[in-house]
Design a protein around this motif. Structure first.
Motif, PDB file in Angstrom:
ATOM      1  N   UNK A   1       0.848  -1.178   0.000  1.00 12.85           N
ATOM      2  CA  UNK A   1       0.000   0.000   0.000  1.00 12.85           C
ATOM      3  C   UNK A   1       0.896   1.244   0.000  1.00 12.85           C
ATOM      4  N   UNK A   2       0.333   2.376  -0.380  1.00 14.02           N
ATOM      5  CA  UNK A   2       1.123   3.594  -0.474  1.00 14.02           C
ATOM      6  C   UNK A   2       0.794   4.537   0.673  1.00 14.02           C
ATOM      7  N   UNK A   3       1.755   5.407   0.965  1.00 14.88           N
ATOM      8  CA  UNK A   3       1.533   6.407   2.005  1.00 14.88           C
ATOM      9  C   UNK A   3       0.438   7.375   1.567  1.00 14.88           C
ATOM     10  N   UNK A   4       0.510   7.805   0.307  1.00 20.67           N
ATOM     11  CA  UNK A   4      -0.488   8.716  -0.252  1.00 20.67           C
ATOM     12  C   UNK A   4      -0.559   8.466  -1.750  1.00 20.67           C
ATOM     13  N   UNK A   5      -1.729   8.130  -2.282  1.00 20.99           N
ATOM     14  CA  UNK A   5      -1.816   7.838  -3.718  1.00 20.99           C
ATOM     15  C   UNK A   5      -1.688   9.105  -4.561  1.00 20.99           C
ATOM     16  N   UNK A   6      -1.284   8.926  -5.800  1.00 16.86           N
ATOM     17  CA  UNK A   6      -1.361  10.000  -6.788  1.00 16.86           C
ATOM     18  C   UNK A   6      -2.814  10.062  -7.242  1.00 16.86           C
ATOM     19  N   UNK A   7      -3.455  11.194  -7.018  1.00 16.66           N
ATOM     20  CA  UNK A   7      -4.878  11.310  -7.326  1.00 16.66           C
ATOM     21  C   UNK A   7      -5.114  12.465  -8.289  1.00 16.66           C
ATOM     22  N   UNK A   8      -5.895  12.186  -9.331  1.00 12.55           N
ATOM     23  CA  UNK A   8      -6.280  13.214 -10.298  1.00 12.55           C
ATOM     24  C   UNK A   8      -7.775  13.474 -10.181  1.00 12.55           C
ATOM     25  N   UNK A   9      -8.153  14.710 -10.492  1.00 12.88           N
ATOM     26  CA  UNK A   9      -9.550  15.114 -10.371  1.00 12.88           C
ATOM     27  C   UNK A   9     -10.037  15.681 -11.703  1.00 12.88           C
ATOM     28  N   UNK A  10     -11.191  15.199 -12.137  1.00 11.42           N
ATOM     29  CA  UNK A  10     -11.766  15.623 -13.411  1.00 11.42           C
ATOM     30  C   UNK A  10     -12.676  16.823 -13.220  1.00 11.42           C
ATOM     31  N   UNK A  11     -12.530  17.777 -14.114  1.00 19.63           N
ATOM     32  CA  UNK A  11     -13.386  18.960 -14.189  1.00 19.63           C
ATOM     33  C   UNK A  11     -14.857  18.524 -14.253  1.00 19.63           C
ATOM     34  N   UNK A  12     -15.691  18.938 -13.312  1.00 20.31           N
ATOM     35  CA  UNK A  12     -17.110  18.536 -13.351  1.00 20.31           C
ATOM     36  C   UNK A  12     -17.883  19.184 -14.482  1.00 20.31           C
TER      37      UNK A  12
END
Length: 737
Positions: free
Chosen positions: A217-228
């Motif tokens: 598991x990771x300490x903090x994932x790489x997260x992307x957010x899509x324009x709503x």
């Protein structure tokens, strides 16, 4: 400090798009007496050492840049007004407008203001939004198309002051075969027997809970957010495509290491902690981008910023409608066109997110069974029986090259020595598997020498694929009709829908042209061991024959029944950049279509650097294609082809004029080598004799044509201004699709 554009200009030609990141500047505020200075530090020259004297020697050897000076407010020693700092064009809007030939626009401070609602502070960054107005004496052509008043262009600009990450992050050295974007600096503390220039890859910080080769598991994932602001069904397609990277990170040993979500309602995209995928509208179709805000000290990606052009999907849909126009089952055709468009959107999302993960283009992936989403893909089109099939237009998921790249750049083996050993093994493995990688600099230029790296091509064998695609083009043209129109479009718009079908093989022609005088090489070895070679003679000849077939007058002639339906634009509908140019006024010009497409092929074939390589390769190897042989085959496939009838004869004549003009253009081009000029002059003298002889034996119409070609070629040998077609028609744009 980084500037960005919360509000764009809306023109692909200008390139100032919503969400665009500007230059990253490493800055510090300094107190000097009653003044505060904002200084941009020089990160290109360093001394990575604990010796203070060495560090000082480098710091004092190179200049910094003071960006702004403000006076401390009297009685408030910790307060300074930054109005004149932010009411400034540090993004370089004026320069961009000048570079894109929009004229001289200057920042108008009387119409520029700080936006109170755009002043925000977050955990890692503080932002100031300003509205800047740029005034021009004359409206630029593109500016006028996207602004209410073309002499006054107002945009929002953002200044973000970002806290630098901590120094726990370990930079990872760049290898040219890694497939990564990189940054570099000069380290004057290195011994003289070691490289001065230090290069490191760009990547996000990603740490395992349990470092080492085992999955964790990771300490903090790489997260992307899509324009709503993205509508369905495109929204779901973008989420699906961006999430393809989850599998690559899982295979690299990171459990739940990568995620993509819709931006929460209460989240602010200005917060530097959000990696964003933005949906951007423009007046015309244009490029999508994957950019990143990085720490200039280490290459750590602080924020990924994806810009997706909203009109791209419409171009794919247009192509799909044209390809399926001949289908009897119109319901199936509509479903297939929609499916192709959404499949492309998934691939586009994965591609641009890949850039923001640190990956560069891999334009050789198409010749490795589409081994990477970092290539520019052409839709896969097949002939099944006598029918066009687009049921599997794009691959799904990231490819084996992408898996390698993520493992190379992100894998965590627990210690530096084990990590380096893994990277060596990974490089050896891709070499063993024959995975090609060719980056941006060796691919995008149409006269680039690497034969296996092109944009928008398809197939492991580009030459064979050109033949297949040419048959599909013929079939698509034969079945093309008004059903390719969008709902309620007048028939006058049909020619615009026909353009990408008529020009369907253009990208594959690009790819095959690179085999002529082409080379093959890779970036696998840093030192000894890597070699390059010219493409085998027979392969070049096969490629040349395939290119010359695309100049066949019959294949360039639009069938009369179809031409009759390509009526002029109606009423207030006007020609656009997507329209064929015409020498006939409002009506569509079949000879003009042949002119622009044949010029595309011939100009690629006769590019000076390409012929220079052909010349030198034949000097070293008599079996290789020579410039004389190439020209003789070109003339035989065009000038000497007679017995044409009707419109086909007219197309043939127009193609001949194009050939003569392009030969003369290459002769007089400053990049053409003297050896190539000599060969062109020699063959031109021979052609003049042949044309003179033909004019004496031909009927009146052919005799006039041959005499005109002969006189033009003879005059053009000594006068670079001579052209058989003084004002060539323009080709509708290709990229991006």
């Amino acid at each position: 400090m980084v500037t960005s554009l919360p509000q764009g200009v809306g023109s692909n030609d200008i390139g100032l798009d919503r969400g665009q990141l500007g230059q990253t500047r490493m800055v510090q505020f300094e107190r000097q007496g009653p003044y505060i200075l904002l200084k941009q530090l020089n990160t290109q020259y360093r001394a990575n050492t604990t010796d203070a004297a060495e560090q000082r020697a480098v710091a004092e050897a190179f200049a910094d840049s003071v960006l702004w000076q403000g006076k401390v407010i009297e009685g408030k020693p910790d307060l300074v007004a930054v109005n004149d700092l932010v009411l400034n064009d540090l993004h370089g809007v004026s320069s961009v407008l000048q570079q894109t030939e929009q004229g001289n626009y200057r920042l108008d401070l009387s119409r520029s203001v700080i936006l109170p609602k755009g002043i925000k502070s977050f955990e890692k960054n503080a932002d100031v939004d300003v509205q800047l107005t740029f005034k021009g004496d004359v409206a630029g052509t593109q500016v006028a198309q996207v602004t209410p008043d073309g002499t006054l262009m107002s945009v929002r600009m953002r200044y973000s002051f970002v806290e630098l990450p901590d120094t726990d992050y370990q930079p990872r050295a760049y290898h040219p075969m890694s497939g990564y974007l990189s940054d570099e600096y000069r380290d004057y503390a290195t011994p003289f027997d070691q490289p001065l220039v230090q290069r490191f890859i760009l990547r996000h910080r990603l740490q395992k809970v349990h470092p080492g080769p085992a999955p964790s598991e990771v300490v903090k994932p790489i997260t992307y957010y899509l324009d709503p602001g993205v509508p369905e069904p495109i929204r779901s397609a973008l989420l699906d495509g961006a999430r393809w990277w989850e599998t690559a990170f899982t295979r690299a040993g990171f459990i739940n290491g990568f995620k993509v979500d819709l931006l929460p309602v209460d989240a602010d995209p200005q917060d530097i902690r959000y990696n964003m995928i933005q949906w951007v509208h423009r007046a015309t179709r244009g490029w999508s981008y994957g950019a990143a805000l990085t720490d200039p000290r280490t290459g750590e990606i602080i924020k990924g910023q994806v810009t997706l052009g909203s009109l791209r999907v419409r171009q794919d849909y247009l192509i799909a409608k044209g390809l399926t126009a001949g289908w009897q089952d119109r319901v199936a055709a509509e479903k297939a066109a929609t499916a192709l468009s959404l499949a492309r959107i998934r691939q586009l999302a994965a591609h641009e997110v890949g850039h923001t993960l640190g990956l560069d283009h891999n334009f050789a992936a198409s010749t490795n069974q589409d081994a990477s989403v970092m290539d520019y893909p052409h839709p896969k089109i097949l002939l099944k029986g006598n029918d066009i099939d687009i049921s599997a237009p794009y691959t799904t998921g990231v490819g084996p090259w992408d898996d390698f790249a993520i493992a190379y750049g992100y894998s965590d083996q627990g210690d530096a020595r084990t990590q380096q050993a893994l990277q060596v093994d990974l490089l050896a493995d891709v070499a063993k598997r024959g995975l090609r990688y060719i980056g941006e600099a060796d691919s995008r230029q149409k006269d680039a020498s690497q034969a296996y790296a092109s944009l928008w091509d398809s197939g492991d064998d580009p030459i064979e694929q050109l033949g297949k695609l040419d048959k599909i083009r013929t079939k698509a043209i034969a079945g093309f009709s008004s059903v390719a129109l969008l709902p309620n479009e007048p028939l006058g718009e049909l020619a615009d829908a026909f353009a990408p079908i008529y020009l369907l093989t253009r990208y594959q022609i690009d790819a095959v042209a690179k085999f002529i005088g082409g080379t093959d090489y890779n970036y696998q070895s840093i030192g000894e061991g890597s070699r390059w070679s010219y493409i085998a003679p027979q392969l070049q000849l096969t490629g040349l024959d395939a290119l010359l077939k695309t100049l066949d007058a019959a294949s360039l002639t639009v069938p009369q029944s179809l031409l009759d339906s390509l009526v002029p634009k109606a009423g207030n509908y006007h020609a656009t950049r997507e329209s064929f140019d015409s020498g006939l006024g409002a009506i569509n010009d079949p000879l003009g279509m042949a002119e622009v497409f044949s010029r595309y092929t011939v100009s690629l074939l006769l590019m000076p650097k390409r012929l220079n390589r052909v010349s030198q390769a034949s000097m070293a190897d008599s079996e290789q294609l020579s410039v004389t042989m190439l020209l003789d085959k070109l003339f035989a496939a065009t000038l000497y082809q007679e017995d044409k009838l009707g419109l086909v004869e007219g197309v043939w004549m127009r193609v001949n004029a194009v050939v003569i003009d392009e030969v003369l253009a290459t002769l007089h081009d400053s990049q053409t080598s003297p050896e190539v000029r000599a060969a062109i002059n020699d063959r031109a003298q021979f052609v003049i004799k042949q044309l003179k002889a033909k004019s004496n034996r031909a009927n009146a119409s052919l005799a006039a044509h041959y005499t005109w070609l002969q006189q033009g070629l003879a005059a053009g040998l000594t006068d670079a201004k001579v052209k058989l077609i003084p004002k060539p028609l323009t080709l509708p744009p290709g990229s991006p699709i």
